[in-house]
Design a protein around this motif. Structure first.
Motif, PDB file in Angstrom:
ATOM      1  N   LEU A 126     104.541  30.779  58.046  1.00 13.30           N
ATOM      2  CA  LEU A 126     104.538  29.442  58.349  1.00 13.30           C
ATOM      3  C   LEU A 126     105.868  29.022  59.448  1.00 13.30           C
ATOM      4  O   LEU A 126     105.669  28.260  60.335  1.00 13.30           O
ATOM      5  CB  LEU A 126     104.530  28.528  57.207  1.00 13.30           C
ATOM      6  CG  LEU A 126     103.413  28.770  56.309  1.00 13.30           C
ATOM      7  CD1 LEU A 126     103.675  27.774  54.907  1.00 13.30           C
ATOM      8  CD2 LEU A 126     102.197  28.106  56.953  1.00 13.30           C
ATOM      9  N   SER A 127     106.876  29.549  58.920  1.00 15.49           N
ATOM     10  CA  SER A 127     108.258  29.437  59.719  1.00 15.49           C
ATOM     11  C   SER A 127     107.768  29.753  61.268  1.00 15.49           C
ATOM     12  O   SER A 127     108.328  29.135  62.172  1.00 15.49           O
ATOM     13  CB  SER A 127     109.067  30.111  59.104  1.00 15.49           C
ATOM     14  OG  SER A 127     110.531  30.002  60.024  1.00 15.49           O
ATOM     15  N   ALA A 128     107.322  31.016  61.440  1.00 17.47           N
ATOM     16  CA  ALA A 128     106.949  31.486  62.523  1.00 17.47           C
ATOM     17  C   ALA A 128     106.241  30.714  63.439  1.00 17.47           C
ATOM     18  O   ALA A 128     106.615  30.444  64.845  1.00 17.47           O
ATOM     19  CB  ALA A 128     106.391  32.887  62.594  1.00 17.47           C
ATOM     20  N   ALA A 129     105.123  30.060  62.860  1.00 22.57           N
ATOM     21  CA  ALA A 129     104.136  29.212  63.616  1.00 22.57           C
ATOM     22  C   ALA A 129     105.040  27.801  64.058  1.00 22.57           C
ATOM     23  O   ALA A 129     104.914  27.057  64.908  1.00 22.57           O
ATOM     24  CB  ALA A 129     103.047  28.827  62.796  1.00 22.57           C
ATOM     25  N   LEU A 130     105.736  27.392  62.988  1.00 23.32           N
ATOM     26  CA  LEU A 130     106.454  25.999  63.329  1.00 23.32           C
ATOM     27  C   LEU A 130     107.530  26.078  64.397  1.00 23.32           C
ATOM     28  O   LEU A 130     108.079  25.172  64.715  1.00 23.32           O
ATOM     29  CB  LEU A 130     107.056  25.767  62.116  1.00 23.32           C
ATOM     30  CG  LEU A 130     105.903  25.018  61.009  1.00 23.32           C
ATOM     31  CD1 LEU A 130     106.473  24.783  59.763  1.00 23.32           C
ATOM     32  CD2 LEU A 130     105.473  23.807  61.426  1.00 23.32           C
ATOM     33  N   THR A 131     107.830  27.436  64.719  1.00 19.95           N
ATOM     34  CA  THR A 131     108.832  27.547  65.461  1.00 19.95           C
ATOM     35  C   THR A 131     108.508  28.428  66.751  1.00 19.95           C
ATOM     36  O   THR A 131     109.068  29.175  67.630  1.00 19.95           O
ATOM     37  CB  THR A 131     110.412  28.310  65.127  1.00 19.95           C
ATOM     38  OG1 THR A 131     109.936  29.429  64.527  1.00 19.95           O
ATOM     39  CG2 THR A 131     110.954  27.391  64.061  1.00 19.95           C
ATOM     40  N   TYR A 132     107.159  28.597  66.849  1.00 17.37           N
ATOM     41  CA  TYR A 132     106.580  29.605  67.751  1.00 17.37           C
ATOM     42  C   TYR A 132     107.044  29.299  69.295  1.00 17.37           C
ATOM     43  O   TYR A 132     107.423  30.093  69.967  1.00 17.37           O
ATOM     44  CB  TYR A 132     105.050  29.438  67.992  1.00 17.37           C
ATOM     45  CG  TYR A 132     104.473  30.329  68.736  1.00 17.37           C
ATOM     46  CD1 TYR A 132     104.253  31.773  68.428  1.00 17.37           C
ATOM     47  CD2 TYR A 132     103.894  29.948  69.891  1.00 17.37           C
ATOM     48  CE1 TYR A 132     103.690  32.727  69.451  1.00 17.37           C
ATOM     49  CE2 TYR A 132     103.250  30.933  70.542  1.00 17.37           C
ATOM     50  CZ  TYR A 132     103.185  32.188  70.441  1.00 17.37           C
ATOM     51  OH  TYR A 132     102.629  33.097  71.427  1.00 17.37           O
ATOM     52  N   HIS A 133     106.874  27.975  69.677  1.00 15.77           N
ATOM     53  CA  HIS A 133     107.491  27.753  71.105  1.00 15.77           C
ATOM     54  C   HIS A 133     109.056  27.889  71.411  1.00 15.77           C
ATOM     55  O   HIS A 133     109.258  28.214  72.404  1.00 15.77           O
ATOM     56  CB  HIS A 133     106.821  26.296  71.453  1.00 15.77           C
ATOM     57  CG  HIS A 133     105.496  26.395  71.617  1.00 15.77           C
ATOM     58  ND1 HIS A 133     104.510  27.186  72.509  1.00 15.77           N
ATOM     59  CD2 HIS A 133     104.585  25.401  70.784  1.00 15.77           C
ATOM     60  CE1 HIS A 133     103.536  26.893  72.362  1.00 15.77           C
ATOM     61  NE2 HIS A 133     103.260  25.803  71.416  1.00 15.77           N
ATOM     62  N   ARG A 134     109.563  27.456  70.344  1.00 14.38           N
ATOM     63  CA  ARG A 134     111.096  27.643  70.497  1.00 14.38           C
ATOM     64  C   ARG A 134     111.459  29.047  70.585  1.00 14.38           C
ATOM     65  O   ARG A 134     112.342  29.401  71.317  1.00 14.38           O
ATOM     66  CB  ARG A 134     111.817  26.763  69.045  1.00 14.38           C
ATOM     67  CG  ARG A 134     113.244  26.923  69.217  1.00 14.38           C
ATOM     68  CD  ARG A 134     113.960  26.647  68.043  1.00 14.38           C
ATOM     69  NE  ARG A 134     113.421  25.412  67.485  1.00 14.38           N
ATOM     70  CZ  ARG A 134     113.673  25.128  66.262  1.00 14.38           C
ATOM     71  NH1 ARG A 134     114.385  26.086  65.375  1.00 14.38           N
ATOM     72  NH2 ARG A 134     113.203  24.016  65.718  1.00 14.38           N
TER      73      ARG A 134
END
Length: 142
Positions: A126-134
């Motif tokens: 979930l963390s990886a998805a929520l920061t994917y573009h960053r």
């Protein structure tokens, strides 16, 4: 962190699933909001429906990619967390957590009904998805 109440439209969409799947998806929903609050710079999440499924977007910060909740045609008895198929997320999760989840193509992480939710791996996903573009240096306003 207080998780917002489930919007009526989202609750109706979740109600189309069995009680077991619905309960798990509500647990995952809570984790999404908790992770977003803990990460920082994700901003408020937009909770809406996409393709009739609950969807969580980082519209304000644009730090991440959309996360959807549901089940798949191949495994309607299992809970699924779905991601944009054009990302590299599922490949990364498949490599990092081959025994924790089942995977469907390049879009779905599936949690089998006969297993408990693997909390630590799911929090990472979930963390990886929520920061994917960053993480990729694209799309984020931050």
């Amino acid at each position: 962190m207080t998780v917002p109440p489930v919007p009526d439209a989202v609750y109706r969409a979740l109600s189309s699933h069995s009680e077991h799947v619905r309960g798990r998806l509500l647990e995952i929903r809570q984790l999404i909001f908790t992770v977003a609050a803990e990460i920082g710079n994700v901003g408020a999440l937009t909770e809406t429906l996409k393709w009739g499924e609950p969807a969580y977007l980082t519209e304000v910060s644009r730090s991440g990619t959309t996360i959807r909740l549901g089940a798949t045609r191949e495994a309607p008895q299992d809970s699924a967390v779905l991601f944009n198929c054009k990302t590299s997320l599922i490949d990364m999760f498949r490599t990092a957590f081959p025994a924790d989840f089942k995977f469907e193509g390049n879009r779905a992480l599936v949690i089998p009904a006969d297993r408990t939710i693997p909390q630590t791996p799911l929090l990472f996903c979930l963390s990886a998805a929520l920061t994917y573009h960053r993480q990729r240096g694209t799309g984020s306003r931050n």
